[in-house]
Design a protein around this motif. Structure first.
Motif, short mmCIF file in Angstrom:
data_model
loop_
_atom_site.label_atom_id
_atom_site.label_comp_id
_atom_site.label_asym_id
_atom_site.label_seq_id
_atom_site.Cartn_x
_atom_site.Cartn_y
_atom_site.Cartn_z
N ARG A 270 1.33 10.81 -9.91
CA ARG A 270 -0.52 9.80 -10.37
C ARG A 270 -0.55 11.14 -12.18
N PRO B 31 -0.33 -2.55 -7.46
CA PRO B 31 -0.28 -3.06 -8.96
C PRO B 31 0.38 -4.53 -8.22
N GLN C 80 -10.05 -0.43 -7.44
CA GLN C 80 -9.50 0.22 -7.73
C GLN C 80 -9.21 1.64 -8.80
N LYS D 243 -2.08 1.62 -12.61
CA LYS D 243 -1.39 3.05 -12.31
C LYS D 243 -0.08 3.19 -12.06
N CYS E 22 2.70 3.06 -3.66
CA CYS E 22 2.09 2.25 -4.04
C CYS E 22 2.17 0.84 -3.79
N HIS F 287 -10.27 6.88 -10.25
CA HIS F 287 -8.43 7.82 -10.26
C HIS F 287 -9.08 9.43 -11.58
FE1 SF4 Z 1 -2.57 2.60 -6.10
FE2 SF4 Z 1 -4.92 3.72 -6.65
FE3 SF4 Z 1 -2.28 4.48 -7.51
FE4 SF4 Z 1 -3.85 2.26 -8.66
S1 SF4 Z 1 -4.74 4.27 -9.35
S2 SF4 Z 1 -1.32 1.90 -8.26
S3 SF4 Z 1 -4.51 1.59 -6.49
S4 SF4 Z 1 -2.96 4.63 -5.54
#
Ligand code: SF4
Ligand code: SAM
Length: 475
Positions: A313, A200, A234, A192, A197, A274
């Motif tokens: 997001r 990844p 995740q 993602k 974050c 997610h």
């Molecule tokens: Fe991080 Fe969750 Fe976004 Fe993946 S979906 S980049 S684990 S916050």
């Protein structure tokens, strides 16, 4: 050193459920290699830290702990750093903590037995070199000399998985500590790339396990007497069976329902979802399969679409609320929990007000809120982290105070109802038992007769707090 149970290890775990479960697999792997787990650093030959780098504070904690235990290196103990900090910092850890001998990133655990062997072999060799050096020193000095142990490890072994790896850390040696409920990883890594974050970069690209292997593990757990399973990833919603056969389980919702249908399994939970990939079929599965718990953890991060864009997001406030509406239309009342970040670069008072209004609109049962922490390698590290820490702390406090009021109201409405809990613990000081409801709420209760750990019992709720319920066992 395989088979030599005199080799002992101590393992400490920091971070999320994925790390906790990875540690269960690491323990199982070490035990299968002839190591014995001990409860204290003092008793151990090998000291391992499974680390978390999600926020700077978590990472600092790891280095503080390593510093605290540096003194033990003089006693010949070996130190290893596992997990996300190991993956992120790699060999730099040897510079920062020279007494460390092993750095094994989260994507390299499959190679752990090999790394342990290497560690033991080099250990023996360096002990011989040390001995030879000492003998030369004694000869040269013509008098007795004592070895002055330094704090620098002579052995340095690194295992860093590649982000592009297709490997999952599947092992038959998982050492689960709780005999009633256990985790199963269904998907590793994340594609993602939310702008804040590190996951990844530390856990690599997304790779799903086959549904056959997940279901075989779940059945095996049911045979061993486990009644609650938590599926982990995740982003569990992007699960796709890599070996789909005709009639096989393809999507996450299908896999979820199939785990819930296994005889003996009474509760199935899953984390994390997610919102972008969260489909209505998950609610349909919860409606259709009674063993699927009526709880969804759906991290939102912010109530402001402008901030959600900046965080990359891939959904907006309306789309998030649409998913909440699906849950609210479910046959059973679903308890909804979330994660939030305050003080992301550029978050204005008006963005923050939208986050507060989202709290009111959804009525979450729990919120895990964090101050934004700039992380290495992430896109948002290049944004100016202009919101001072005191302001982030203020927003966090305001958010949590508002949420406490919401939870106080939400928990109160359980008073007078009867909830089924799995008995999970005992608080001797308070004379109470602890259980968890299907909604994932902690229910502390008194009982006239001693309930059995792991059993499901009815409890009438007699009181409530913002984070827990109080009750009495129904006899
Ligand atoms: Fe991080 Fe969750 Fe976004 Fe993946 S979906 S980049 S684990 S916050
Ligand atoms: N994959 C999950 C998701 O997308 O929600 C959770 C991953 S992360 C381990 C758990 C939570 O940590 C995130 O939901 C987010 O709220 C928080 N988090 C991640 N990176 C952060 C950062 N740089 N600063 C503050 N909080 C962060």
């Amino acid at each position: 050193m395989s088979g030599d149970s005199s080799k002992t290890f101590y393992l400490e775990t920091f971070g999320c459920q994925m790390n906790v479960h990875d540690s269960e697999k690491v323990v199982g792997t070490l035990v299968s290699e002839g190591y014995r787990q001990v409860e204290t650093v003092e008793e151990a030959d090998l000291v391992l830290y499974n680390t978390c780098s999600i926020r700077d504070k978590a990472e600092q904690k790891v280095f503080n702990r390593l510093n605290d235990y540096k003194k033990y290196q003089k006693q010949g103990k070996k130190f290893g750093v596992l997990g996300c900090v190991a993956q992120q910092e790699g060999e730099k850890i040897f510079e920062r903590a020279p007494w460390v001998s092993l750095v094994a990133g989260s994507a390299s655990y499959r190679n752990l037995p090999g790394m342990l062997k290497q560690l033991e072999e080099v250990e023996v060799e360096s002990a011989q070199v040390e001995k030879a050096r000492l003998e030369i020193a004694i000869l040269e000095a013509g008098k007795s000399a004592s070895r002055k142990p330094g704090v620098e490890s002579l052995v340095r072994i690194t295992g860093l998985g590649d982000r592009e790896t297709d490997e999952c850390f599947e092992t038959e040696f998982t050492a689960r500590t709780n005999p009633h409920r256990g985790y199963i990883t269904i998907i590793e890594g994340c594609d993602k790339f939310c702008s804040y974050c590190v996951v990844p970069y530390t856990r690599g690209k997304e790779r799903s396990r086959t549904s056959d292997s997940v279901l075989a593990e779940a059945r095996q757990m049911a045979d061993l007497g486990y009644t609650e399973i938590q599926l982990l990833g995740q982003n569990v919603n992007s699960y796709k069976d890599p070996a789909r056969k005709p009639g096989g389980k393809k999507s996450f919702a299908e896999l979820l329902a199939a785990v819930g249908d296994i005889p003996g399994i009474r509760r199935v939970r899953f984390t994390t979802s997610h919102p972008r990939d969260f489909g209505r079929d998950i609610i349909d599965a919860i409606d259709a399969v009674p063993t699927l718990c009526d709880h969804v953890h759906l991290p939102v991060q912010s109530g402001s679409t402008r901030m959600l864009d900046a965080m990359q997001r891939l959904y907006n406030r309306e789309q998030y609320l649409e998913r909440i509406a699906w849950m609210k239309a479910a046959k059973r009342e679903i308890s909804i929990t979330t994660d939030m970040i305050v003080g992301f670069p550029g978050e204005t008072e008006s963005d923050f007000a939208e986050t507060l209004s989202l709290l009111d609109e959804v009525g979450f049962d729990a919120v895990f809120a964090f101050k934004y922490s700039p992380r290495p390698n992430t896109p948002s590290i290049s944004l100016e982290d202009a919101i001072p820490d005191e302001e982030k702390a203020r927003r966090l406090e305001v958010l949590m105070a508002r949420q406490r009021e919401i939870q106080t109201r939400r928990y109160k409405k359980y008073i007078g109802t009867t909830c089924e809990v799995m008995v999970e613990g005992r608080n001797e000081a308070r004379g109470q038992w602890m259980g968890r409801t299907s909604h994932n709420k902690t229910l502390n209760f008194t009982a006239a007769t001693t309930p059995t750990m792991g059993r499901y019992v009815p409890v009438i709720v007699t009181g409530s707090f913002p984070n827990s319920l109080l009750g009495e066992l129904v006899v």
